[in-house]
Design a protein around this motif. Structure first.
Motif, short mmCIF file in Angstrom:
data_model
loop_
_atom_site.label_atom_id
_atom_site.label_comp_id
_atom_site.label_asym_id
_atom_site.label_seq_id
_atom_site.Cartn_x
_atom_site.Cartn_y
_atom_site.Cartn_z
N SER A 62 5.80 34.24 -141.17
CA SER A 62 6.36 33.38 -140.13
C SER A 62 5.47 32.14 -140.05
O SER A 62 4.32 32.21 -139.61
CB SER A 62 6.38 34.11 -138.79
N ASP A 64 4.92 28.17 -138.78
CA ASP A 64 5.33 27.08 -137.90
C ASP A 64 5.67 25.85 -138.75
O ASP A 64 5.04 25.62 -139.79
CB ASP A 64 4.18 26.75 -136.95
N PRO A 65 6.66 25.05 -138.37
CA PRO A 65 6.98 23.84 -139.13
C PRO A 65 5.82 22.88 -139.30
O PRO A 65 5.82 22.05 -140.22
CB PRO A 65 8.13 23.20 -138.34
N ALA A 67 2.71 23.91 -139.91
CA ALA A 67 1.63 24.56 -140.65
C ALA A 67 1.04 23.62 -141.68
O ALA A 67 1.77 22.93 -142.40
CB ALA A 67 2.14 25.83 -141.33
N SER A 151 -3.01 27.52 -142.63
CA SER A 151 -1.91 27.95 -141.74
C SER A 151 -2.08 27.44 -140.32
O SER A 151 -1.33 27.86 -139.43
CB SER A 151 -1.81 29.49 -141.76
N ILE A 153 -1.57 25.22 -137.11
CA ILE A 153 -0.45 24.41 -136.61
C ILE A 153 -1.04 23.09 -136.15
O ILE A 153 -1.61 22.98 -135.05
CB ILE A 153 0.27 25.13 -135.45
#
Length: 366
Positions: A62, A64-65, A67, A151, A153
């Motif tokens: 999963s 996050d846009p 990342a 990774s 955000i």
């Protein structure tokens, strides 16, 4: 920073493939088409260091846009194999060398360096969980893909402060199912794989992304792979899209391009250089120009050309093509020295020959 002692938790995959499903895949696995039931994950932050090591059911991440990896390409990876020997034991080939190279790649990409004991521990933990996925017979193996990516955000050009490390595994069939075949290579005179001072010596996704367009061009020209020259003079042979190169001379000596900072330091590359010396060949690491390659093949000075990598081990090169020309090496088929070196390496990996250099590492299955 001293690393914590490695220990991983385990979560069994309740949706694991049945024995029948797994055996059907292992009968004809191909390469990179199927994946085992579990994967390894660990995470890093400046505060915790490497932590939360776990083997979990294989499945999507999963992300996050925002990342970091999706925007700034902070990613490195490795590739190695697990082999089943005739007695059923499971072995790895020089895994510590892959772990050390991953540290060098991570350093170049401003990622945290994973301790080698964590690298080895992660691979062994996944193999123990999924050892039934290791195919046997012929040159089948379990291909292991450790990788690491930013990774966090965050949108900003700086090293990610949250990093994810993972290992996935894929059963692999023999690369040359019908026997070792010589391939044709396309010479790229438009594109470079990597530049001086760049990331060519790191095993990072961007290097492979930059090779895809020229690789597509090679396929359109009827070739299996593309050869790259240096980015400064467009004169010196470097490597293929993902394989190191070797040139066998008429006197039996073997020349390979010297590491320049833009050539990947392959584990297979180093192993072949050692085995070639064991077989009595003089091994020379130096710069080799594209003219020397073409002219040497044409006049018989160069009698064999081959490439190496984890997937295919050794690939004979039958011809080199470019806009306006082509040279065929020897009779266009795999040469004796190429096949002898390949056999020497594969026999060690599969336990058919003595491991004189202590390269193989057994994985104890509980």
């Amino acid at each position: 920073m001293t690393s914590k002692q490695f220990a991983a938790t385990f979560e069994r995959n309740s949706a694991a493939k049945s024995t029948a499903e797994r055996e059907a895949i292992l009968a004809d696995p191909g390469f990179g088409n199927h994946f085992t039931d579990h994967m390894f994950i660990a995470e890093w932050t400046p505060e915790t260091g490497w932590a939360d090591a776990r083997v979990v059911p294989y499945g999507p991440f999963s992300l996050d846009p925002a990342a970091a990896v999706l925007h700034y390409g902070q990613e490195v990876f490795e590739g190695l194999k697990a082999y089943v020997h005739e007695d059923g034991s499971v072995w790895l080939f020089r895994p510590e060398a892959n772990g050390e190279r991953m540290q060098r790649s991570a350093h170049r990409l401003a990622l945290p360096e994973l301790p080698v004991d964590w690298f080895l521990g992660s691979i062994e933990a996944l193999i123990r969980a999924d050892h039934e996925w290791i195919p046997s017979g012929g040159e089948k193996s379990l291909y292991l893909r450790p990788f690491m990516f930013g990774s966090e955000i965050f949108l900003g050009v700086r090293p990610s402060q949250h990093v994810t490390y993972s290992v996935i595994a894929s059963p692999a069939g023999a690369y040359f199912a019908g026997g070792v075949k010589a391939v044709s290579i396309w010479l790229s005179t438009t594109y470079s794989r990597a530049g001086a001072g760049g990331t060519g010596a790191a095993k990072t996704a961007g290097n492979y992304a930059s090779s895809l367009l020229p690789q597509q061009e090679a396929i359109e020209k009827g070739c299996a792979q593309v050869a790259f020259l240096d980015s400064v003079e467009q004169k010196w042979v470097e490597e293929l899209g993902g394989m190191n190169l070797y040139f066998v001379h008429a006197d039996g000596s073997i020349v390979t391009p010297s590491l320049s900072g833009s050539i990947l330091e392959g584990v297979t590359r180093d192993s072949i250089l050692t085995l070639a010396r064991d077989l009595g060949h003089e091994v020379i690491e130096r710069r080799i120009s594209i003219d020397e390659w073409r002219e040497g093949v044409a006049d018989g000075t160069i009698t064999e050309v081959f490439a190496c990598g984890t997937a295919a081990v050794v690939t004979p090169i039958g011809s080199l093509k470019w806009d306006g020309g082509e040279v065929v090496t020897g009779d266009g088929e795999a040469g004796k020295i190429t096949t002898d070196i390949r056999a020497a390496l594969v026999d060690i990996q599969y336990g058919r020959a003595a491991d004189r250099h202590g390269w193989m590492q057994q994985v104890k299955i509980d």
